[in-house]
Structures are given as structure tokens and as C-alpha cells.
Design an enzyme around this catalytic site. Structure first.
Site, short mmCIF file in Angstrom:
data_model
loop_
_atom_site.label_atom_id
_atom_site.label_comp_id
_atom_site.label_asym_id
_atom_site.label_seq_id
_atom_site.Cartn_x
_atom_site.Cartn_y
_atom_site.Cartn_z
N LYS A 136 94.30 79.65 62.10
CA LYS A 136 94.09 79.75 60.65
C LYS A 136 95.09 80.71 60.02
O LYS A 136 95.68 80.42 58.99
CB LYS A 136 92.65 80.24 60.35
CG LYS A 136 91.58 79.29 60.86
CD LYS A 136 90.17 79.76 60.49
CE LYS A 136 89.77 81.07 61.15
NZ LYS A 136 89.66 81.02 62.62
N ARG A 176 81.56 81.16 56.41
CA ARG A 176 81.29 80.74 57.79
C ARG A 176 79.81 80.66 58.13
O ARG A 176 79.46 80.61 59.30
CB ARG A 176 82.09 81.53 58.81
CG ARG A 176 81.89 82.98 58.84
CD ARG A 176 83.16 83.69 59.23
NE ARG A 176 83.55 83.80 60.59
CZ ARG A 176 84.80 84.10 60.95
NH1 ARG A 176 85.75 84.22 60.05
NH2 ARG A 176 85.10 84.25 62.19
N ARG A 213 97.65 87.85 71.48
CA ARG A 213 97.88 88.06 70.05
C ARG A 213 98.16 89.53 69.75
O ARG A 213 97.59 90.43 70.34
CB ARG A 213 96.65 87.63 69.25
CG ARG A 213 96.75 88.06 67.78
CD ARG A 213 95.82 87.32 66.89
NE ARG A 213 94.45 87.33 67.34
CZ ARG A 213 93.51 86.55 66.82
NH1 ARG A 213 93.82 85.71 65.86
NH2 ARG A 213 92.29 86.62 67.29
N ARG A 233 93.70 93.44 68.40
CA ARG A 233 92.38 93.52 67.78
C ARG A 233 91.32 93.89 68.81
O ARG A 233 91.32 93.37 69.91
CB ARG A 233 92.02 92.18 67.13
CG ARG A 233 92.68 92.02 65.76
CD ARG A 233 92.56 90.65 65.18
NE ARG A 233 91.23 90.05 65.24
CZ ARG A 233 90.94 88.86 64.72
NH1 ARG A 233 91.88 88.16 64.12
NH2 ARG A 233 89.72 88.37 64.81
N ARG A 245 82.37 85.21 70.13
CA ARG A 245 82.80 84.68 68.83
C ARG A 245 82.77 83.15 68.81
O ARG A 245 82.43 82.54 67.80
CB ARG A 245 84.21 85.19 68.49
CG ARG A 245 84.19 86.67 68.05
CD ARG A 245 85.56 87.32 68.17
NE ARG A 245 86.57 86.65 67.39
CZ ARG A 245 87.88 86.78 67.59
NH1 ARG A 245 88.32 87.57 68.55
NH2 ARG A 245 88.74 86.14 66.84
P1 G5P Z 1 88.48 86.52 61.65
O1 G5P Z 1 89.54 87.54 61.53
O2 G5P Z 1 88.33 85.50 60.61
P2 G5P Z 1 88.45 84.37 63.61
O3 G5P Z 1 87.77 84.58 64.89
O4 G5P Z 1 87.85 83.37 62.72
O5 G5P Z 1 88.65 85.84 63.07
P3 G5P Z 1 91.13 84.54 64.26
O6 G5P Z 1 90.78 85.16 65.57
O7 G5P Z 1 91.73 85.40 63.20
O8 G5P Z 1 89.87 83.81 63.71
P4 G5P Z 1 93.00 82.42 63.68
O9 G5P Z 1 93.38 83.11 62.43
O10 G5P Z 1 92.38 81.08 63.57
O11 G5P Z 1 92.08 83.31 64.60
O12 G5P Z 1 94.25 82.27 64.63
P5 G5P Z 1 95.73 82.93 64.58
O13 G5P Z 1 95.65 84.39 64.50
O14 G5P Z 1 96.57 82.20 63.60
O15 G5P Z 1 96.23 82.48 66.04
C1 G5P Z 1 95.69 83.07 67.20
C2 G5P Z 1 96.83 83.45 68.17
O16 G5P Z 1 97.39 82.25 68.67
C3 G5P Z 1 97.99 84.22 67.51
O17 G5P Z 1 98.51 85.14 68.46
C4 G5P Z 1 99.01 83.11 67.21
O18 G5P Z 1 100.36 83.62 67.18
C5 G5P Z 1 98.79 82.21 68.40
N1 G5P Z 1 99.09 80.79 68.16
C6 G5P Z 1 98.96 80.06 67.03
N2 G5P Z 1 99.34 78.80 67.22
C7 G5P Z 1 99.74 78.70 68.52
C8 G5P Z 1 100.26 77.66 69.33
O19 G5P Z 1 100.44 76.51 68.88
N3 G5P Z 1 100.53 77.96 70.63
C9 G5P Z 1 100.34 79.22 71.15
N4 G5P Z 1 100.66 79.44 72.45
N5 G5P Z 1 99.87 80.23 70.41
C10 G5P Z 1 99.57 79.98 69.12
O20 G5P Z 1 87.07 87.24 61.81
C11 G5P Z 1 86.91 88.33 62.67
C12 G5P Z 1 85.49 88.82 62.60
O21 G5P Z 1 85.20 89.30 61.29
C13 G5P Z 1 83.88 88.96 60.88
C14 G5P Z 1 83.23 88.33 62.11
O22 G5P Z 1 82.62 89.36 62.85
C15 G5P Z 1 84.42 87.76 62.87
O23 G5P Z 1 84.17 87.60 64.26
N6 G5P Z 1 83.92 88.02 59.75
C16 G5P Z 1 82.86 87.53 59.11
N7 G5P Z 1 81.53 87.73 59.31
C17 G5P Z 1 80.69 87.06 58.50
N8 G5P Z 1 81.11 86.22 57.53
C18 G5P Z 1 82.42 86.01 57.28
N9 G5P Z 1 82.82 85.16 56.32
C19 G5P Z 1 83.36 86.69 58.10
N10 G5P Z 1 84.71 86.69 58.15
C20 G5P Z 1 85.04 87.51 59.15
MG MG Z 2 92.83 84.98 61.54
#
Ligand code: G5P
Ligand code: MG
Length: 227
Positions: A20, A94, A128, A161, A172
Site C-alpha cells: 500500500k 480497517r 523493510r 518498525r 497483524r
Molecule cells: P499500517 O502502517 O497501516 P499495515 O500492516 O496495514 O500497516 P504496512 O505494513 O504498512 O501495512 P504496506 O504499506 O501495505 O504495509 O506495504 P509497503 O510498506 O508498501 O511494502 C512492504 C515492504 O515490501 C516494503 O519494504 C516494500 O519496499 C516491499 N515491497 C513492496 N513491493 C514489493 C515487491 O514487489 N517485491 C518485494 N520483494 N518487496 C516489495 O498500520 C500499522 C498499525 O497501525 C495501527 C494498527 O495497529 C496497525 O497494525 N493502525 C490502525 N488501527 C486501527 N485502525 C486503523 N485504521 C489503523 N491504521 C493503522
Molecule cells: Mg504502509
């Protein structure tokens, strides 16, 4: 479809580590939209030790969701500040109650679902690195910083993180299945959900760009290849 100058209110969804943040960075480079990430916002609040940040910390570190009332208030305030622009919400809503609270205030035009298999997520999150100030996201192999351990733009240090430990990532993913997957049905029932299935961001990106270009005029197309 006709492209109008109307503001676009979009949401990007998908499991933890589905890309994302990565796809959002690309979207705001090629389309005139503002990215608002609930996770980035919470991490900034934690770093600044605000009341919301302190309240959120224990939930985040356990891989649980922060309570709905805290989130609805936090995001509502932020959206108020960018009401005159098109925006892309990442990480909110979410839960179904969050989705209900949101659509009461904001008409949602489109929801992008990054449907990425769970198997590849643990490895991704282990490698990451993030820049706290901007939310810019790196990966030691897929998207390494130009200088090891440093943000490309500011040169400031990158961090890992706290919730990227494998056991927290598992929690998660379970939280996602239980509380966030129903939100996909919520938007699907309202006819605004588009699914982008794939294992790699570079494979998903051209499809997302093409789709968004039917909704608003792109500034450009940035090509990252397809593998
Ligand atoms: P977050 O911060 O919203 P998540 O768990 O939803 O966290 P996250 O972990 O931020 O989502 P993302 O943004 O979907 O993941 O993914 P990203 O960071 O782009 O990519 C992940 C990794 O993979 C990176 O290192 C990237 O470079 C790599 N990557 C990407 N594409 C590829 C690929 O094609 N190949 C490879 N090899 N690598 C790749 O929420 C965190 C916490 O905050 C709270 C909750 O506690 C949550 O757990 N929270 C909420 N709580 C309640 N309600 C809400 N609305 C909340 N929002 C947040
Ligand atoms: Mg993210």
C-alpha cells in the site's frame, strides 16, 4: 468513461506488507492526489509522544487495531485539512464501523484492493526499512536506499518498525483477516471496489495506473518495469 475535474476520494486496501505504501508513493508521483496513511500518522504521533500516540502504542506493538473512536477522530481531523484536494487514504478504514463513520462524512469514489498472497508478506516486512518523517518505504533488496541506512531525500536515518517482528506480523495478518476483510465486502456491496491481484508491486502498478487514468488525468506515467 468521461474524466471530469471532480475531486477523487480514493482508498487503498490490502494486507500488511501488500505494498500500500509503495503503490501510494507511485500514485501521488503520477496523479495530483494527497496520500494520507493512518500508520504513518500513528508512528508520527508515537514518536512525538502525543496522547493519541501513547494510547496507540500498545495496540500497534501487539499487532492489534487501535480503537475505532481514536482512529475516526484522528483521520477526520486530517481529512478536514485536505478537503480541497483529491486524496488517497491508506490504512483507513480497517473495520466496518470505521467504514460506516467515513462514508457518513465523505463520498468514496473508488477503493483499490491490493490482493497479494499472505505467503510473501513475512519476508517483505523483515527486510523493510522506513523513514519516519515522510513515511517513505524501502526494502533491502527490492527497493534499497541509495546510501545504506539513509533516506534518499533527507539523508536521515532509516528505522525498522517495531511491529515488523515476524510474530507481530503474524498477529497483524490475523487481525486483517478477522476485522479488515469484511470492509472489502462493505465496499464491494457499494459498487466501488476494484481488485488488483498479483505478487509483485511492479506487476500491479501498471494496472493501477491504467485504472486511475480512467478516473482522473495523470500527470505522467512512471515505468518501473514489470518484474
Ligand atoms: P499500517 O502502517 O497501516 P499495515 O500492516 O496495514 O500497516 P504496512 O505494513 O504498512 O501495512 P504496506 O504499506 O501495505 O504495509 O506495504 P509497503 O510498506 O508498501 O511494502 C512492504 C515492504 O515490501 C516494503 O519494504 C516494500 O519496499 C516491499 N515491497 C513492496 N513491493 C514489493 C515487491 O514487489 N517485491 C518485494 N520483494 N518487496 C516489495 O498500520 C500499522 C498499525 O497501525 C495501527 C494498527 O495497529 C496497525 O497494525 N493502525 C490502525 N488501527 C486501527 N485502525 C486503523 N485504521 C489503523 N491504521 C493503522
Ligand atoms: Mg504502509
Amino acid at each position: 468513461t468521461m474524466i471530469t475535474n471532480k475531486l477523487l476520494r480514493a482508498i487503498i486496501m490490502g494486507p500488511p506488507g501488500s505494498g500500500k505504501g509503495t503503490i501510494s508513493e507511485r500514485i501521488v508521483k503520477d496523479f495530483p492526489m494527497k496520500h494520507l496513511s493512518s500508520g504513518d500518522l500513528l508512528r508520527a504521533q508515537m514518536a512525538n509522544q502525543t496522547a493519541a500516540g501513547i494510547a496507540a502504542k500498545k495496540f500497534i506493538e501487539d499487532g492489534q487495531l487501535v480503537p475505532d473512536d481514536v482512529m475516526v477522530e484522528l483521520i477526520g481531523n486530517e481529512l478536514g485539512g485536505i478537503a480541497s484536494q483529491s486524496w488517497l487514504l491508506d490504512g483507513f478504514p480497517r473495520t466496518v464501523p470505521q467504514a460506516e463513520a467515513l462514508i457518513e462524512k465523505e463520498p468514496i469514489d473508488t477503493v483499490l484492493h491490493l490482493d497479494v498472497p499472505f505467503e510473501i508478506i513475512i519476508e517483505r516486512t523483515m527486510k523493510r526499512r522506513v523513514h519516519l518523517g515522510s513515511g517513505r518505504v524501502y526494502h533491502l533488496e527490492f527497493n534499497p536506499p541509495k546510501v545504506e541506512g539513509k533516506d534518499d531525500v533527507t539523508g536521515q536515518p532509516l528505522i525498522q518498525r517495531d511491529d515488523d517482528k515476524p510474530e507481530t506480523v503474524k498477529a497483524r495478518l490475523e487481525t486483517y483477516q478477522r476485522q479488515t476483510q469484511p470492509v472489502l465486502d462493505f465496499f464491494s456491496d457499494r459498487g466501488v471496489l476494484s481488485v488488483f491481484k498479483g505478487s509483485y508491486s511492479n506487476e500491479i502498478w501498471p494496472k493501477v495506473h491504467k485504472f486511475l487514468a480512467t478516473k482522473m488525468k495523470p500527470l505522467q506515467y512512471t515505468d518501473y518495469g514489470t518484474s
